[in-house]
Design a protein around this motif. Structure first.
Motif, PDB file in Angstrom:
ATOM      1  N   PRO A  97       1.012  -1.134  -0.051  1.00 27.07           N
ATOM      2  CA  PRO A  97      -0.023   0.234   0.119  1.00 27.07           C
ATOM      3  C   PRO A  97       0.947   1.285  -0.002  1.00 27.07           C
ATOM      4  O   PRO A  97       0.488   2.331  -0.793  1.00 27.07           O
ATOM      5  N   GLU A  98       1.940   1.154   0.842  1.00 27.31           N
ATOM      6  CA  GLU A  98       2.721   2.636   0.841  1.00 27.31           C
ATOM      7  C   GLU A  98       3.321   2.830  -0.650  1.00 27.31           C
ATOM      8  O   GLU A  98       3.657   3.899  -0.987  1.00 27.31           O
ATOM      9  N   THR A  99       3.737   1.522  -1.345  1.00 28.86           N
ATOM     10  CA  THR A  99       4.334   1.970  -2.514  1.00 28.86           C
ATOM     11  C   THR A  99       3.119   2.466  -3.348  1.00 28.86           C
ATOM     12  O   THR A  99       3.538   3.455  -4.262  1.00 28.86           O
ATOM     13  N   LEU A 100       2.091   2.090  -3.525  1.00 28.11           N
ATOM     14  CA  LEU A 100       1.085   2.473  -4.464  1.00 28.11           C
ATOM     15  C   LEU A 100       0.409   3.826  -4.075  1.00 28.11           C
ATOM     16  O   LEU A 100       0.336   4.706  -4.972  1.00 28.11           O
ATOM     17  N   ASP A 122     -19.747  -1.322  -2.834  1.00 28.37           N
ATOM     18  CA  ASP A 122     -21.178  -0.676  -3.290  1.00 28.37           C
ATOM     19  C   ASP A 122     -20.944   0.559  -3.962  1.00 28.37           C
ATOM     20  O   ASP A 122     -21.551   1.315  -3.758  1.00 28.37           O
ATOM     21  N   ASP A 123     -19.781   0.506  -4.538  1.00 25.53           N
ATOM     22  CA  ASP A 123     -19.591   2.003  -5.364  1.00 25.53           C
ATOM     23  C   ASP A 123     -19.523   3.142  -4.317  1.00 25.53           C
ATOM     24  O   ASP A 123     -19.697   4.342  -4.600  1.00 25.53           O
ATOM     25  N   ASP A 124     -19.080   3.014  -3.135  1.00 25.12           N
ATOM     26  CA  ASP A 124     -19.191   4.039  -2.165  1.00 25.12           C
ATOM     27  C   ASP A 124     -17.760   4.916  -2.397  1.00 25.12           C
ATOM     28  O   ASP A 124     -16.538   4.467  -2.254  1.00 25.12           O
ATOM     29  N   PRO A 125     -17.783   6.087  -2.520  1.00 22.64           N
ATOM     30  CA  PRO A 125     -16.899   7.048  -2.851  1.00 22.64           C
ATOM     31  C   PRO A 125     -15.567   6.963  -1.641  1.00 22.64           C
ATOM     32  O   PRO A 125     -14.584   7.144  -2.121  1.00 22.64           O
ATOM     33  N   LYS A 126     -16.006   6.619  -0.790  1.00 23.77           N
ATOM     34  CA  LYS A 126     -14.821   6.743   0.621  1.00 23.77           C
ATOM     35  C   LYS A 126     -13.841   5.647   0.419  1.00 23.77           C
ATOM     36  O   LYS A 126     -12.826   5.627   0.838  1.00 23.77           O
ATOM     37  N   PHE A 127     -14.498   4.716  -0.467  1.00 24.79           N
ATOM     38  CA  PHE A 127     -13.400   3.523  -0.676  1.00 24.79           C
ATOM     39  C   PHE A 127     -12.730   3.641  -2.077  1.00 24.79           C
ATOM     40  O   PHE A 127     -12.034   2.893  -2.663  1.00 24.79           O
ATOM     41  N   ASP A 128     -12.700   4.721  -2.626  1.00 24.74           N
ATOM     42  CA  ASP A 128     -11.971   5.256  -3.872  1.00 24.74           C
ATOM     43  C   ASP A 128     -10.493   5.619  -3.374  1.00 24.74           C
ATOM     44  O   ASP A 128     -10.138   6.781  -3.289  1.00 24.74           O
ATOM     45  N   ALA A 129      -9.887   4.323  -2.791  1.00 23.96           N
ATOM     46  CA  ALA A 129      -8.490   4.713  -2.278  1.00 23.96           C
ATOM     47  C   ALA A 129      -7.925   3.227  -2.121  1.00 23.96           C
ATOM     48  O   ALA A 129      -8.330   2.467  -2.466  1.00 23.96           O
ATOM     49  N   VAL A 130      -6.536   3.388  -1.874  1.00 19.53           N
ATOM     50  CA  VAL A 130      -5.599   2.422  -1.784  1.00 19.53           C
ATOM     51  C   VAL A 130      -5.860   1.292  -0.704  1.00 19.53           C
ATOM     52  O   VAL A 130      -5.970   2.069   0.574  1.00 19.53           O
ATOM     53  N   PRO A 131      -6.452   0.254  -0.655  1.00 19.76           N
ATOM     54  CA  PRO A 131      -6.459  -0.634   0.445  1.00 19.76           C
ATOM     55  C   PRO A 131      -5.501  -0.734   1.461  1.00 19.76           C
ATOM     56  O   PRO A 131      -4.147  -0.170   1.060  1.00 19.76           O
ATOM     57  N   ASP A 132      -5.725  -0.954   2.840  1.00 16.26           N
ATOM     58  CA  ASP A 132      -4.682  -0.822   3.661  1.00 16.26           C
ATOM     59  C   ASP A 132      -3.692  -2.110   3.750  1.00 16.26           C
ATOM     60  O   ASP A 132      -2.649  -1.950   4.649  1.00 16.26           O
ATOM     61  N   VAL A 188      -4.541  -6.034  -1.710  1.00 17.16           N
ATOM     62  CA  VAL A 188      -4.146  -5.643  -2.840  1.00 17.16           C
ATOM     63  C   VAL A 188      -3.748  -6.644  -4.094  1.00 17.16           C
ATOM     64  O   VAL A 188      -4.427  -6.792  -5.215  1.00 17.16           O
ATOM     65  N   ALA A 189      -3.183  -7.646  -3.491  1.00 20.70           N
ATOM     66  CA  ALA A 189      -3.024  -8.888  -4.306  1.00 20.70           C
ATOM     67  C   ALA A 189      -4.212  -9.591  -4.608  1.00 20.70           C
ATOM     68  O   ALA A 189      -4.399  -9.982  -5.907  1.00 20.70           O
ATOM     69  N   GLN A 190      -5.270  -9.733  -3.838  1.00 24.75           N
ATOM     70  CA  GLN A 190      -6.503 -10.394  -4.225  1.00 24.75           C
ATOM     71  C   GLN A 190      -7.244  -9.364  -5.380  1.00 24.75           C
ATOM     72  O   GLN A 190      -7.633  -9.963  -6.217  1.00 24.75           O
ATOM     73  N   TYR A 191      -7.007  -8.103  -5.185  1.00 28.98           N
ATOM     74  CA  TYR A 191      -7.995  -7.489  -6.105  1.00 28.98           C
ATOM     75  C   TYR A 191      -7.068  -7.597  -7.529  1.00 28.98           C
ATOM     76  O   TYR A 191      -7.932  -7.541  -8.660  1.00 28.98           O
ATOM     77  N   LEU A 192      -5.752  -7.576  -7.517  1.00 30.02           N
ATOM     78  CA  LEU A 192      -5.085  -7.789  -8.680  1.00 30.02           C
ATOM     79  C   LEU A 192      -5.398  -9.081  -9.468  1.00 30.02           C
ATOM     80  O   LEU A 192      -5.297  -8.959 -10.662  1.00 30.02           O
ATOM     81  N   PHE A 193      -5.536  -9.830  -8.632  1.00 29.93           N
ATOM     82  CA  PHE A 193      -5.700 -11.288  -9.150  1.00 29.93           C
ATOM     83  C   PHE A 193      -7.115 -11.372  -9.711  1.00 29.93           C
ATOM     84  O   PHE A 193      -7.019 -12.087 -10.632  1.00 29.93           O
TER      85      PHE A 193
END
Length: 773
Positions: free
Chosen positions: A468-471, A506-516, A521-526
């Motif tokens: 996350p810190e790299t992203l 659920d398309d919540d704008p507050k989650f328009d961010a890099v996960p912690d 992150v690895a799961q999303y990219l997979f």
């Protein structure tokens, strides 16, 4: 003086000379059909150059395409209407069938992937599978587009009035041919929409085609104007044809040699015929002197021999100076620059060989009865002679005022030179009213930009990009780069990760961010990699997840734009230290490196050529003093011309850099002719120039009128011929025309006006015992 054996042989056997020239010309002409064009700036640098090796590596790592055509579709209100969307769908489908298009990676409304959530995870599918049939469906599409940063400024403009189709090309595809195919498709879909076709391959390959066309159009037109001008000067058809024959044969030999050796015609070498025509006009000094000699003795053979004795030395040394100026380019690093320099050197040598063989042979064959009325000219009569005498008289009569005026102009010119920026922009080589220039401007105005560069972030360890810190670091760099006025949009793996995170919440704008967490992150990219087209993820990250590729869309092809991106990235790294290596890449970066290496190479070559030419002047005149005096018109011409360039806001680009060599080679020729003939005159008349000022002034006036007439004819002849290039559709040719016209006229004026003033002012320093030889 000793008679020249080659001249004697040519006068004695003119038909043999003609036969040999014709035979060799046919051999070289046989190579011309093999001509190949190369307008790709990449080939200006060798394949082993660092930037080419690195760019090729980045392309392979991230599955990128070297060339992309951008199709802009604009609607006065909004492209989000049924009719326009149907056109986008149909146009995209037809574009996919064009030869050379990498169809699987074309991006438009109907092919670009959209990420949505489904019960069991992610769904990645084309954004527009069918055109909306209702207002509700249209509003849903609008929401999807406007809320997705991956689409905004790339596939849709913020005001919804413009969309784009990105058309990557397979390696080796011709950008102009693909663009022409796209334009044929667009012509079948005319309506309220405006269509634009832009991109580096379109500009590059269109320029190549136009360049080839202009080579075939303007060279004959310039030649015809030169022919008419020569005939008007000498009233002799045979001599006018001789001048043109000498120029055209030298061009055939030179281009035939280059093509025969397997060198493609590049942007630089395409201008070789123009340069050789300029250099060929130096032979007008031979014709000019021949007419004077013939008038004085009415013996044609004697006139030829005496002419070559009188002008032989300056003709040889002008050729040597010109050849040396271009020979310096042989020591540059860029292959096309070397080829260009070599061609001009060869052509210059050929032209000077013709001066002592072909031209005397022609003069020997022309019947004396047809020499023409120009032989009746008196060196002191006629309008041209009167003007030249007045110019010479002004310089000799008011030397201090003339010298002071020149210094003031040069001081102003230096200020203009200081404003010149070294920059290259291929799109700017087209007129503002051209279709390519308009298309590029409109797409850049509405969307992220047609020029694409990359910033590649490399970590020390695999999987570092998932952290996350790299992203977040990469995201911060993106926001920093987007503050630059010429950066229209940036895209990276961060944008995909943030989009997936939001969609899965659920398309919540507050989650328009890099996960912690890195695991998230690895799961999303997979998940994304399993569903998306391979290129979607491949373009922005490698699979060891050790490198990330930041796409940077620029709103101009100016090399300076990518330079600002590199500086901004370095500033960000300096202010936010982290274990990531940032390195630029992409076509915009290549253009920057090409700009620096090629253009600065030309600048270094030009400066070196100045030193070499000064050495040749010193050797020719057997005096460093005379070399310095002869160098002044050359230096002043260059400074004044480039001062105008600076004040006009014209960048030091490829055409200007190439012309710098021509300005050096041509401007010095007039000084060599003037000083050589003046020194001859002083020897012949036995004038003590150091003590007898009036006799020196008379010799200067004689030089300004008699050899000066050849100088002025040379300048006017070529300036008139190449003024036609001011009407070319490509700005480099306009630049060449304006530059040559200004350079020739200015250098001739400075030689006839300024040199006499300098010689009068420095006569006690110049004319020491034994100085004149």
């Amino acid at each position: 003086m000793n008679k020249n054996p080659l001249v004697e042989f040519s006068i004695a056997r003119p038909k043999l000379i003609f036969g040999l020239v014709l035979l060799i010309t046919l051999i070289f002409a046989a190579q011309l059909p093999k001509i190949q064009l190369d307008t790709n700036p990449k080939n200006m640098l060798p394949p082993t150059s660092d930037v080419r090796v690195w760019n090729d590596s980045v392309d392979r790592t991230f599955a990128l395409y070297e060339d992309t055509v951008v199709v802009g579709i604009a609607h006065p209100k909004s492209v989000l209407n049924r009719a326009t969307l149907e056109k986008v769908r149909d146009i995209t489908a037809e574009v996919l069938k064009i030869k050379g298009v990498a169809g699987r990676d074309v991006s438009s409304f109907t092919t670009i992937d959209n990420v949505t959530a489904v019960a069991d995870g992610l769904r990645v599918a084309p954004l527009l599978t069918k055109v909306p049939a209702s207002e509700a469906e249209l509003q849903a599409l609008r929401k999807t587009l406007t809320e997705n940063p991956l689409f905004i400024d790339r596939i849709i403009s913020r005001d919804e009035k413009t969309t784009a189709i990105y058309v990557p090309l397979n390696k080796g595809a011709n950008g102009k041919e693909v663009a022409d195919g796209i334009r044929e498709i667009l012509a079948r879909h005319q309506g309220e929409e405006q269509f634009y076709v832009a991109g580096d391959p379109v500009a590059r390959d269109t320029f190549g085609a136009e360049m080839f066309k202009l080579m075939g159009i303007f060279s004959p037109i310039a030649g015809m104007i030169m022919f008419i001008a020569i005939y008007a000067m000498f009233r002799n058809l045979a001599l006018a044809m001789t001048m043109m024959m000498v120029a055209m044969v030298a061009i055939v030999w030179t281009m035939g040699l280059g093509i025969g050796l397997g060198f493609p015609v590049h942007i630089m070498s395409s201008m070789a015929p123009v340069f050789l025509m300029a250099i060929a006009t130096d032979s007008i000094h031979i014709f000019n002197e021949f007419y004077f000699r013939y008038r004085e003795g009415r013996d044609k053979r004697v006139a030829i021999v005496e002419t070559m004795e009188a002008v032989g030395r300056p003709v040889r040394y002008t050729a040597l100076a010109t050849a040396a100026a271009f020979a310096v380019l042989l020591f540059m690093q860029i292959v096309p620059v070397k080829v260009f320099g070599g061609l001009i050197v060869f052509g210059t040598v050929v032209l000077r060989l013709f001066s002592f063989s072909l031209i005397p042979a022609v003069l020997a064959l022309v019947p004396e009865a047809k020499i023409g009325r120009a032989a009746g000219e008196d060196s002191t009569a006629g309008r041209t002679s009167g003007v030249l005498r007045q110019l010479g008289a002004w310089g000799t009569g008011r030397p201090k005022a003339t010298a002071a005026a020149g210094l003031v102009l040069v001081a102003i010119a230096v200020l203009g030179v200081s404003r010149i920026a070294v920059n290259n922009n291929l799109v700017a080589w087209f007129k503002p009213s051209s279709e390519i220039r308009i298309a590029d401007a409109q797409i850049n105005l509405a969307l992220g930009g047609t020029s694409l560069g990359y910033v590649v972030a490399t970590a020390a360890e695999p999987d570092a990009i998932k952290q996350p810190e790299t992203l977040r670091y990469i995201e911060g760099l993106q926001r920093h780069l987007e503050k630059l006025p010429l950066v229209g949009k940036t895209t990276s793996v961060v944008d995909y990760v943030k989009r997936i995170n939001r969609v899965l919440h659920d398309d919540d704008p507050k989650f328009d961010a890099v996960p912690d967490s890195a695991e998230m992150v690895a799961q999303y990219l997979f998940l994304f990699g399993m569903s998306a087209k391979p290129a979607d993820l491949d373009n922005v990250v490698d699979y060891p997840f050790q490198r990330a590729n930041i796409w940077v869309q620029l709103k101009t092809w100016d090399a300076a734009a990518m330079a600002s991106v590199i500086r901004a990235a370095q500033e960000y790294q300096r202010d936010h230290p982290v274990k990531l290596e940032m390195k630029p890449a992409g076509i915009a970066y290549f253009n920057l490196v090409w700009n620096n290496e090629v253009l600065w190479d030309m600048v270094k070559g030009f400066l070196l050529a100045l030193v070499v030419v000064f050495g040749i002047l010193a050797f020719d005149f057997r005096s460093a003093k005379w070399a310095l005096i002869g160098f002044v018109p050359l230096l002043f011409t260059i400074l004044l011309i480039y001062g105008v360039v600076g004040f006009a806001g014209k960048d030091f680009d490829m055409p200007i850099s190439v012309l710098s060599c021509l300005s050096l080679g041509m401007a010095v020729d007039f000084s060599i002719h003037f000083i050589s003939r003046l020194r001859q005159r002083l020897e012949e008349t036995g004038v003590d120039a150091r003590r007898d000022l009036s006799a020196l002034k008379e010799a200067l006036l004689w030089t300004a009128v008699r050899p000066g007439k050849g100088i002025m004819r040379n300048a006017v002849l070529f300036a008139a011929a190449f003024s036609v290039m001011l009407f070319a559709p490509l700005t480099p040719y306009i630049t060449v025309g304006a530059f040559i016209v200004g350079m020739m006229l200015l250098s001739a004026l400075l030689t006839v006006l300024y040199l006499p003033a300098l010689i009068v002012l420095t006569r006690r320093w110049l004319f020491n015992a034994g100085e004149i030889k």
